[in-house]
Design an enzyme around this catalytic site. Structure first.
Site, PDB file in Angstrom:
ATOM      1  N   GLU A 152       0.823  -1.212   0.000  1.00 30.42           N
ATOM      2  CA  GLU A 152       0.000   0.000   0.000  1.00 30.42           C
ATOM      3  C   GLU A 152       0.859   1.264   0.000  1.00 30.42           C
ATOM      4  O   GLU A 152       0.360   2.351   0.301  1.00 30.42           O
ATOM      5  CB  GLU A 152      -0.911   0.015   1.237  1.00 30.42           C
ATOM      6  CG  GLU A 152      -1.780  -1.209   1.406  1.00 30.42           C
ATOM      7  CD  GLU A 152      -2.975  -1.249   0.460  1.00 30.42           C
ATOM      8  OE1 GLU A 152      -2.828  -0.815  -0.718  1.00 30.42           O
ATOM      9  OE2 GLU A 152      -4.023  -1.712   0.898  1.00 30.42           O
ATOM     10  N   TYR A 183     -13.064  16.086  19.687  1.00 30.03           N
ATOM     11  CA  TYR A 183     -11.727  15.603  19.345  1.00 30.03           C
ATOM     12  C   TYR A 183     -11.621  15.060  17.929  1.00 30.03           C
ATOM     13  O   TYR A 183     -10.543  15.099  17.327  1.00 30.03           O
ATOM     14  CB  TYR A 183     -11.226  14.601  20.396  1.00 30.03           C
ATOM     15  CG  TYR A 183     -10.390  15.316  21.425  1.00 30.03           C
ATOM     16  CD1 TYR A 183     -10.971  16.237  22.282  1.00 30.03           C
ATOM     17  CD2 TYR A 183      -9.016  15.141  21.484  1.00 30.03           C
ATOM     18  CE1 TYR A 183     -10.207  16.950  23.187  1.00 30.03           C
ATOM     19  CE2 TYR A 183      -8.243  15.845  22.392  1.00 30.03           C
ATOM     20  CZ  TYR A 183      -8.842  16.752  23.240  1.00 30.03           C
ATOM     21  OH  TYR A 183      -8.078  17.473  24.117  1.00 30.03           O
TER      22      TYR A 183
HETATM   23  P1  13P Z   1       0.842  -4.945   3.578  1.00 24.64           P
HETATM   24  O1  13P Z   1       1.091  -6.166   4.428  1.00 24.64           O
HETATM   25  O2  13P Z   1       1.421  -5.086   2.190  1.00 24.64           O
HETATM   26  O3  13P Z   1       1.296  -3.684   4.298  1.00 24.64           O
HETATM   27  O4  13P Z   1      -0.722  -4.813   3.390  1.00 24.64           O
HETATM   28  C1  13P Z   1      -1.535  -4.859   4.540  1.00 24.64           C
HETATM   29  C2  13P Z   1      -2.776  -4.076   4.330  1.00 24.64           C
HETATM   30  O5  13P Z   1      -3.224  -3.450   5.255  1.00 24.64           O
HETATM   31  C3  13P Z   1      -3.450  -4.118   3.015  1.00 24.64           C
HETATM   32  O6  13P Z   1      -4.451  -3.138   2.962  1.00 24.64           O
END
Ligand code: 13P
Length: 217
Positions: A74, A120
């Site tokens: 990501e 908040y």
């Molecule tokens: P990654 O393990 O590649 O960081 O992906 C985890 C995730 O949250 C996918 O949306």
């Protein structure tokens, strides 16, 4: 001034805190901080509860791998925020339960999907945009964040989860927690007539606390 080693330790400590309190499970979620010469990001398939500082990925400004394990798939979500929000020093992406539940509803306002229920969430998060679903790792989600041109400090990915920025990692984590707790309140109150903060009350918070608004961190 924090060194890169301090920032790596900070990612390990705060990611573990998120994991220990149930804000992420399994290998879900990823965390990054901006560096002068690139960024640090959690490796793909890593568990936020058991990171090792030396294995955290370093990328240069062009996104080239410099050190550590292979990066989160990501990473383009994170880079899209850094490239469009100069005030963003850290990005947190979670699949936290209540925010993700909210992201699956068909009747939330895509332009304001976490409405101002309490002070908040206004102060730490600001207005949150809902972005359409793409599979995890699809760079089109990054394109959608870029298209917002830095106007939002946080977005919710439909049927997936939140992506939240802050001026530093502590601020991004606080904002992610506040977003999650507000999503929980929204779902708890879903069938109850609910009072939201008025525009005047939101404006007061922004004036007094410099609350997160489109354009600030
Ligand atoms: P990654 O393990 O590649 O960081 O992906 C985890 C995730 O949250 C996918 O949306």
């Amino acid at each position: 001034m924090m060194t890169e080693a301090d920032l790596r330790e900070g990612i390990v400590r705060l990611s573990k805190s998120l994991f220990d309190r149930g804000f992420s499970v399994g290998s879900a979620g990823n965390v990054s901080v901006r560096l002068a010469d690139g960024l640090l990001i959690t490796p793909t398939n890593s568990c936020l509860g058991f990171l090792e500082a030396a294995r955290i990925t370093k990328l240069d400004r062009e996104g080239r791998h410099v050190a550590g394990d292979p990066p989160s798939k990501e990473v383009f979500l994170h880079r899209a925020f850094y490239d469009t929000r100069p005030q963003a020093g850290a990005v947190v992406h979670l699949h936290s339960t209540y925010a993700t539940a909210l992201s699956c509803l068909t009747d939330i306002d895509p332009d304001d999907c976490i409405p101002p229920l309490t002070p908040y969430v206004v102060m730490r998060v600001g207005t949150v945009k809902l972005l359409p679903y793409f599979r995890p790792g699809d760079a089109r989600s990054g394109d959608l964040i870029r298209a917002l041109k830095g106007a939002f400090a946080a977005v919710l990915l439909a049927n997936h989860g939140p992506v939240v920025t802050g001026t530093d990692l502590g601020a991004a984590v606080y904002a992610a927690e506040e977003l999650e707790e507000t999503a929980k309140l929204l779902l708890l109150l879903r069938s109850c007539p609910t009072r939201r903060l008025t525009p005047a009350q939101v404006d007061e918070l922004r004036t007094v606390f410099g609350a997160a608004t489109p354009g600030s961190a």
